[in-house]
Motif scaffolding. Structure first.
Motif, PDB file in Angstrom:
ATOM      1  N   LEU A  78      28.785  20.651 -67.853  1.00 59.16           N
ATOM      2  CA  LEU A  78      30.097  20.578 -67.224  1.00 59.16           C
ATOM      3  C   LEU A  78      30.735  19.212 -67.446  1.00 59.16           C
ATOM      4  N   ILE A  79      29.958  18.169 -67.357  1.00 63.21           N
ATOM      5  CA  ILE A  79      30.481  16.825 -67.605  1.00 63.21           C
ATOM      6  C   ILE A  79      30.992  16.703 -69.038  1.00 63.21           C
ATOM      7  N   PHE A  80      30.183  17.101 -70.011  1.00 65.36           N
ATOM      8  CA  PHE A  80      30.568  16.891 -71.405  1.00 65.36           C
ATOM      9  C   PHE A  80      31.661  17.854 -71.862  1.00 65.36           C
ATOM     10  N   TYR A  81      31.609  19.114 -71.463  1.00 65.49           N
ATOM     11  CA  TYR A  81      32.675  20.048 -71.833  1.00 65.49           C
ATOM     12  C   TYR A  81      33.989  19.668 -71.147  1.00 65.49           C
ATOM     13  N   SER A  82      33.934  19.205 -69.889  1.00 61.39           N
ATOM     14  CA  SER A  82      35.140  18.759 -69.187  1.00 61.39           C
ATOM     15  C   SER A  82      35.739  17.539 -69.864  1.00 61.39           C
ATOM     16  N   THR A  83      34.891  16.606 -70.246  1.00 59.36           N
ATOM     17  CA  THR A  83      35.364  15.395 -70.907  1.00 59.36           C
ATOM     18  C   THR A  83      36.044  15.734 -72.224  1.00 59.36           C
ATOM     19  N   SER A  84      35.455  16.617 -72.993  1.00 57.94           N
ATOM     20  CA  SER A  84      36.056  17.037 -74.260  1.00 57.94           C
ATOM     21  C   SER A  84      37.454  17.607 -74.029  1.00 57.94           C
ATOM     22  N   ASP A  85      37.576  18.467 -73.042  1.00 56.95           N
ATOM     23  CA  ASP A  85      38.868  19.073 -72.719  1.00 56.95           C
ATOM     24  C   ASP A  85      39.858  18.017 -72.236  1.00 56.95           C
ATOM     25  N   PHE A  86      39.418  17.127 -71.366  1.00 57.82           N
ATOM     26  CA  PHE A  86      40.292  16.095 -70.807  1.00 57.82           C
ATOM     27  C   PHE A  86      40.820  15.164 -71.896  1.00 57.82           C
ATOM     28  N   ILE A  87      39.976  14.773 -72.806  1.00 56.22           N
ATOM     29  CA  ILE A  87      40.392  13.861 -73.875  1.00 56.22           C
ATOM     30  C   ILE A  87      41.512  14.477 -74.708  1.00 56.22           C
ATOM     31  N   MET A  88      41.416  15.762 -74.977  1.00 50.62           N
ATOM     32  CA  MET A  88      42.453  16.427 -75.779  1.00 50.62           C
ATOM     33  C   MET A  88      43.771  16.543 -75.016  1.00 50.62           C
ATOM     34  N   LYS A  89      43.727  16.675 -73.698  1.00 47.87           N
ATOM     35  CA  LYS A  89      44.940  16.885 -72.908  1.00 47.87           C
ATOM     36  C   LYS A  89      45.556  15.606 -72.364  1.00 47.87           C
ATOM     37  N   SER A 119      36.710  13.933 -78.819  1.00 48.54           N
ATOM     38  CA  SER A 119      36.609  15.206 -78.104  1.00 48.54           C
ATOM     39  C   SER A 119      35.481  16.060 -78.678  1.00 48.54           C
ATOM     40  N   LYS A 120      35.391  16.109 -79.996  1.00 48.18           N
ATOM     41  CA  LYS A 120      34.321  16.889 -80.636  1.00 48.18           C
ATOM     42  C   LYS A 120      32.949  16.315 -80.323  1.00 48.18           C
ATOM     43  N   TYR A 121      32.843  15.011 -80.222  1.00 48.11           N
ATOM     44  CA  TYR A 121      31.573  14.382 -79.875  1.00 48.11           C
ATOM     45  C   TYR A 121      31.083  14.895 -78.516  1.00 48.11           C
ATOM     46  N   TYR A 122      31.959  14.911 -77.526  1.00 48.90           N
ATOM     47  CA  TYR A 122      31.565  15.389 -76.199  1.00 48.90           C
ATOM     48  C   TYR A 122      31.314  16.887 -76.183  1.00 48.90           C
ATOM     49  N   ARG A 123      32.030  17.623 -77.004  1.00 51.64           N
ATOM     50  CA  ARG A 123      31.776  19.066 -77.123  1.00 51.64           C
ATOM     51  C   ARG A 123      30.361  19.282 -77.686  1.00 51.64           C
ATOM     52  N   GLU A 124      29.974  18.486 -78.675  1.00 57.47           N
ATOM     53  CA  GLU A 124      28.625  18.578 -79.241  1.00 57.47           C
ATOM     54  C   GLU A 124      27.559  18.196 -78.227  1.00 57.47           C
ATOM     55  N   MET A 125      27.853  17.220 -77.383  1.00 56.79           N
ATOM     56  CA  MET A 125      26.900  16.844 -76.333  1.00 56.79           C
ATOM     57  C   MET A 125      26.703  18.010 -75.363  1.00 56.79           C
ATOM     58  N   GLY A 126      27.797  18.674 -74.998  1.00 56.99           N
ATOM     59  CA  GLY A 126      27.695  19.849 -74.138  1.00 56.99           C
ATOM     60  C   GLY A 126      26.885  20.947 -74.801  1.00 56.99           C
ATOM     61  N   ALA A 127      27.103  21.144 -76.108  1.00 58.10           N
ATOM     62  CA  ALA A 127      26.372  22.169 -76.864  1.00 58.10           C
ATOM     63  C   ALA A 127      24.879  21.851 -76.912  1.00 58.10           C
ATOM     64  N   HIS A 128      24.534  20.574 -76.962  1.00 53.86           N
ATOM     65  CA  HIS A 128      23.124  20.171 -76.943  1.00 53.86           C
ATOM     66  C   HIS A 128      22.446  20.686 -75.673  1.00 53.86           C
ATOM     67  N   PHE A 129      23.088  20.499 -74.530  1.00 55.08           N
ATOM     68  CA  PHE A 129      22.519  20.975 -73.268  1.00 55.08           C
ATOM     69  C   PHE A 129      22.581  22.494 -73.167  1.00 55.08           C
TER      70      PHE A 129
END
Length: 161
Positions: A78-89, A119-129
Motif C-alpha cells: 500500500l505504501i509503495f503503490y500509493s507513492t507511485s500513484d501520488f508521484i504521477m498526480k 513512479s515506476k520505481y515505487y510500482r516495482e517496489m510494490g510488485a516485489h512485495f
C-alpha cells in the motif's frame, strides 16, 4: 468510501520509506492511498481476504496470519503503490481557475521522464512485495483466500508465479 488501511498506522511510515516529504498534507495523499487500496490491494488479496483484513483492521482485532499478512505484505504494498500513484498526480493541481503546476521557490520542476521513472520505481517496489505475498500464500491456507497461487500472472509477463 471504505476505511483506509494505512491511515490508522500513520502516513509517517510512508514518509520514512519513500521520498515523500513529511510536510505533504495527508489530505493530498488520501486519493492515492484509496486508489492503491481499491485497485491493487483488493485485487491482490481477493475480495474475501481483503474484506476480512479490513473488518479486523476496523475492529482492531487483526491477529495471527492476518496480522502477519498485513504487516509484511499489505502495508508495504500500500505504501509503495500509493507513492507511485501520488508521484504521477502530484505535479498538477486542478482548481476553479484551471490546471496548474506548482513552482517551488528554491527548486525546479522535475520533467516527465524523471517523474515517470520515480513512479515506476515505487510500482516495482510494490510488485516485489506482491510477489512475496503470492509466495507466502502457497504455504498457508486461509478460508478467505481461494486463489490458486500457481496460476497467478498479474504482471502480464510470460511466466506464472
Amino acid at each position: 468510501m471504505n476505511d483506509l488501511l494505512l491511515i490508522r498506522t500513520g502516513t509517517n511510515l510512508m514518509n520514512r520509506l519513500t521520498v515523500i516529504n513529511g510536510n505533504v498534507d495527508v489530505d493530498k495523499l488520501l486519493p492515492s492511498i484509496w486508489t492503491a487500496q481499491i485497485t491493487d490491494i483488493k485485487r491482490i488479496l481477493s475480495t474475501d481476504l481483503y474484506n476480512k483484513i479490513l473488518a479486523d483492521f476496523d475492529n482492531d482485532s487483526l491477529d495471527g496470519e492476518y496480522l502477519k499478512i498485513y504487516d509484511e505484505y499489505v502495508s508495504p504494498m500500500l505504501i509503495f503503490y500509493s507513492t507511485s500513484d501520488f508521484i504521477m498526480k502530484n505535479s498538477i493541481i486542478v482548481g476553479n481557475g484551471g490546471n496548474f503546476k506548482h513552482k517551488p521557490d528554491n527548486g525546479e520542476i522535475a520533467d516527465y521522464k524523471e517523474v515517470d521513472r520515480l513512479s515506476k520505481y515505487y510500482r516495482e517496489m510494490g510488485a516485489h512485495f506482491e510477489i512475496g505475498f503470492y509466495e507466502y500464500m502457497k504455504n498457508i491456507t486461509l478460508p478467505e483466500y481461494k486463489r490458486d497461487c500457481v496460476d497467478i500472472n498479474t504482471f502480464k509477463l510470460p511466466w506464472y508465479l
